[in-house]
Enzyme design. Sequence first.
Site, PDB file in Angstrom:
ATOM      1  N   ASP A 155      59.443  -8.249  78.947  1.00 32.19           N
ATOM      2  CA  ASP A 155      59.855  -8.701  77.620  1.00 32.19           C
ATOM      3  C   ASP A 155      58.669  -9.372  76.925  1.00 32.19           C
ATOM      4  OD1 ASP A 155      61.624  -9.854  75.456  1.00 32.19           O
ATOM      5  OD2 ASP A 155      63.174  -9.142  76.802  1.00 32.19           O
TER       6      ASP A 155
ATOM      7  N   HIS B  83      62.447 -14.104  72.554  1.00 36.74           N
ATOM      8  CA  HIS B  83      63.299 -13.054  73.106  1.00 36.74           C
ATOM      9  C   HIS B  83      63.207 -12.989  74.633  1.00 36.74           C
ATOM     10  CE1 HIS B  83      64.703  -8.878  73.834  1.00 36.74           C
ATOM     11  NE2 HIS B  83      65.333  -8.974  72.679  1.00 36.74           N
TER      12      HIS B  83
ATOM     13  N   SER C 239      70.095  -6.420  73.816  1.00 38.94           N
ATOM     14  CA  SER C 239      69.074  -7.168  74.560  1.00 38.94           C
ATOM     15  C   SER C 239      69.688  -8.314  75.338  1.00 38.94           C
ATOM     16  CB  SER C 239      68.028  -7.740  73.595  1.00 38.94           C
ATOM     17  OG  SER C 239      67.092  -6.783  73.206  1.00 38.94           O
TER      18      SER C 239
END
Length: 768
Positions: free
Chosen positions: A141, A214, A544
């Site tokens: 990520d 994220h 996600s």
Amino acid sequence: MKSLKFKLVEIFLFLSLYYACIPAEEKIQKAKRTYIVHVDKSNMPETFTDHALWYDTSLKSVSDSASVLYRYEHVVHGYSTMLTTEEAAALGEQPGILSVLPEVIYELHTTRTPEFLGLGKSTTLFPTSDSMGEVIVGVLDTGVWPELKSFDDSGLGPVPSRWKGECQVGKNFSASSCNRKLIGAKFFSKGYEVAFGPIDETMESRSPRDDDGHGTHTATTAAGSVVPSANLLGYASGTARGMASHARVAVYKVCWLGGCFGSDIVAAMDAAVADGVDVLSMSIGGGLSEYYSDTVAIGAFTAAANGIFVSCSAGNGGPIPSSLSNVAPWITTVGAGTLDRDFPASITLGNSELHSGVTLYNGKQLSDSMVPLVYGGNVSNSSGGALCMAGSLIPEKVARKIVVCDRGGSARVQKGVVVKDAGGIGMILTNTDTFGEELVADAHLLPSAAVGQKTGDAIKKYISSTRNPTAKIGPGTTKLGVQPSPVVAAFSSRGPNPVTPAILKPDIIAPGVNILAGWTAAVGPTGLQSDPRHVNFNIISGTSMSCPHVSGLAAIVKAAHPEWSPAAIKSALMTTAYTAYKTGQKIEDVATGGPATPFDYGAGHADPVAALDPGLVYDATIDDYLGFLCALNYTPNQIKSTTHRDFTCQTSKKYTLGDFNYPSFSVPLETASGRRGGADSSSIIKYTRTLTNVGAPATYKVSLHSQTQAVKMSVEPEILSFKAQYEKKSYTVTFKTSSMPSGTTSFARLEWSDGKHIVGSPIAFSWT
């Protein structure tokens, strides 16, 4: 630090202007891109004794200037490099070169959940903390913010002795950033830097540190430590914990301001396999292609062959059909559903109508008196006014007013900034038909509330029918016990499978809407540069977020059953998933307001407690996957490109996709207008499956439930008796189908039960 999603636009605009100014001759010289070169390692020309020398020599034979970016040893064999189209074609003709694939740039698919999933229950089925501590979850990520309490290693024992990874040091990331919880952190930037130039460290960290948020969010969702009194700006208060809170975490940073580059992703997967992860979580997606040219699918195959469970997000392209990504059968493809938690805020109109929206705003509230209300499309001098695009609103017509903005075209939080910059004091964000009644909460920078399409239409009707419309927005709150829940998120990508229609995808759904998890200190909760707030937790949505839920649940199952294969773990999660509420009603699709289907939720919503004791599993070996590729009529070269194995399909053996041992069924059918003729045409199709007993000896009986009369189903045998653990039994399902109009879909369900366990499989029929 700027958020990835907002900085991307600036980067591409810059590159467009930059290349427009380059002379034509120089453009030709610079017309290179990154390629991933797959080699047949076992067929190295005899003139070489070293693979590295072979790679360098073969590369120099087609390009004087090219150099190797990465050498790949595990998930693929080969290397990545920059070449022109002509050089790539020439290299592909050399002996021992399997394929030369252009790099794909991938994108990110952007707490209450443990309790919602039943992980708060006390059960002897859960693995011990010690066994859980032996499982390592790898996350590809945007990196990690290691100082968070979610990475506290208190109570954890020594790092597993088999771990071979490291804590890669960078300018703002030291070896001490890792501990017994965050046991590894690496970054991969060569592909990114060769495309965009050296990383500007005033803009982003050339280290494993997360500048976007994220990656920290996904890592802590999968396996974050227990953190009491967690919340975002006072919302969703409670104890935060990852799904596998005692598992170890290894982070591989592959996503940057310019995107997630395929060469970097393959290098990270290569490292993760070598390091010794047990689960690989990837909340990213790119274009669709055959498996032999899909770098993520290729890497995931080798990972699965090494006993690693690979989970990927399904994508945020819903509710459009066939919008899925990451559809290889050795990948667990995860869609998104909602929780039973919401963040309501009231909206009162000047005609006394009361409506409800959602918000995560916690700043100074509007006064209790009514405020003038306008629609963005009516106070603009451009076509982007309805969407409140940057520069589209007329300040004189917006000042001191609440502005109604349509969702779409730009980030939801960015619309609030546009309103604020134009002098507005509040925003109501309204869904269009694309988003329906789906409500996604955001930590806006001004008083705001998001509403569904029906409410939005009612508000806009009020504005258009009233001379001086007014409104007020109340403060947000946290509400638990929202029903029905879960519902399938509108953004969650849908089937049918666009690559292999005979494999049902997505595989499963998990919580992916308004998820609280750890966050970076580099940016505020909106990710906007203008957001000065710093938080330890954030609430965001996307597949996600659902993907790391399943990654963490797989880690729990792995800890409880370390001998199970990735396919067995996947089967346990799928066959125990639920498709109906406790009331008996089918799970809803928020995009339609009606019942969802297996093209929306796959096998159903994850139920981790049931998955720990599934009774039976549909296991799959490397030979099963090779047979699957044979059923696709792959050539030996295509099979080797996908699997890095020498394998030739037997001409004497019949390979069929229907016999691939998958936990779900997808039956593509031909319509009456197809080559099989008229409206009375029918066909008989047989699918065979094999079940493995992972419980006590038991006898299972089959049951079938169907929505259609166009397909008659039967199972032989109808009873399976297992006398020992790991005993295998096969059965065959016969489908006698009638023709239906093209585009027709219908669904059924097959269940095996011994009175204690229910081993369920969805069946999808589609006529084309």
